[in-house]
Design a protein around this motif. Sequence first.
Motif, mmCIF file in Angstrom:
data_model
loop_
_atom_site.group_PDB
_atom_site.id
_atom_site.type_symbol
_atom_site.label_atom_id
_atom_site.label_comp_id
_atom_site.label_asym_id
_atom_site.label_seq_id
_atom_site.Cartn_x
_atom_site.Cartn_y
_atom_site.Cartn_z
ATOM 1 N N THR A 167 0.844 -1.199 0.000
ATOM 2 C CA THR A 167 0.000 0.000 0.000
ATOM 3 C C THR A 167 0.879 1.249 0.000
ATOM 4 O O THR A 167 0.656 2.180 -0.782
ATOM 5 N N GLU A 168 1.884 1.253 0.857
ATOM 6 C CA GLU A 168 2.781 2.411 0.939
ATOM 7 C C GLU A 168 3.593 2.603 -0.342
ATOM 8 O O GLU A 168 4.006 3.716 -0.647
ATOM 9 N N LEU A 169 3.796 1.517 -1.081
ATOM 10 C CA LEU A 169 4.506 1.624 -2.361
ATOM 11 C C LEU A 169 3.593 2.097 -3.483
ATOM 12 O O LEU A 169 4.046 2.291 -4.605
ATOM 13 N N GLY A 170 2.297 2.252 -3.173
ATOM 14 C CA GLY A 170 1.378 2.789 -4.171
ATOM 15 C C GLY A 170 0.552 1.751 -4.899
ATOM 16 O O GLY A 170 0.019 2.033 -5.983
ATOM 17 N N SER A 171 0.408 0.575 -4.353
ATOM 18 C CA SER A 171 -0.401 -0.459 -4.996
ATOM 19 C C SER A 171 -1.839 0.014 -5.156
ATOM 20 O O SER A 171 -2.462 0.465 -4.191
ATOM 21 N N PRO A 172 -2.390 -0.121 -6.364
ATOM 22 C CA PRO A 172 -3.792 0.244 -6.554
ATOM 23 C C PRO A 172 -4.754 -0.845 -6.040
ATOM 24 O O PRO A 172 -5.942 -0.590 -5.893
#
Length: 176
Positions: free
Chosen positions: A122-127
Amino acid sequence: LLAERGMRGLTHRAVDETAGLPQGSTSNLARTRQALLELAVRRLADREERVLALHEMPDPRAGLDSLVDALALATHRALTLNRELTLARYELALEATRRPELRAHFDAAGARFRERLGGLVTELGSPDPERHVLSLVAWADGLMFSCVAGSFHAEVPGLQDVRSGLREILGGMLGA
């Protein structure tokens, strides 16, 4: 015991003997087979948590490569230095498929790992963090099973190979 003797080898008596305890000690702590299995699941999760060191993963703001390096090291440790723990987990996972009362304990132990990975992706930007965690866990578990108990048991990949695989899967998920 699980890695060495399999599920049938995990008995109260065998635990006492292996731990150098007086006979009956394990039975006092875990009176039934179910209680012994639940204790094994908790102990295994605690040991794997230390090995995988998910609580020590780098801050995702440090970048994808830092996370890939840390996850690759944790996965490689599970394949090499801690192969017995990985094999024991698969023994317990198979037993949980036949014992619904064990399944709940096994799933709760695994949730600790999935939740941490969910936070990281999530923090890495997973959609789609849930789907990405499933894919990541499926990839890692598939690799570990194949190399510990499956058709690649004699061909453990090197750390760089594990890192490359993780970079490919995470890069594809995150569009990096």
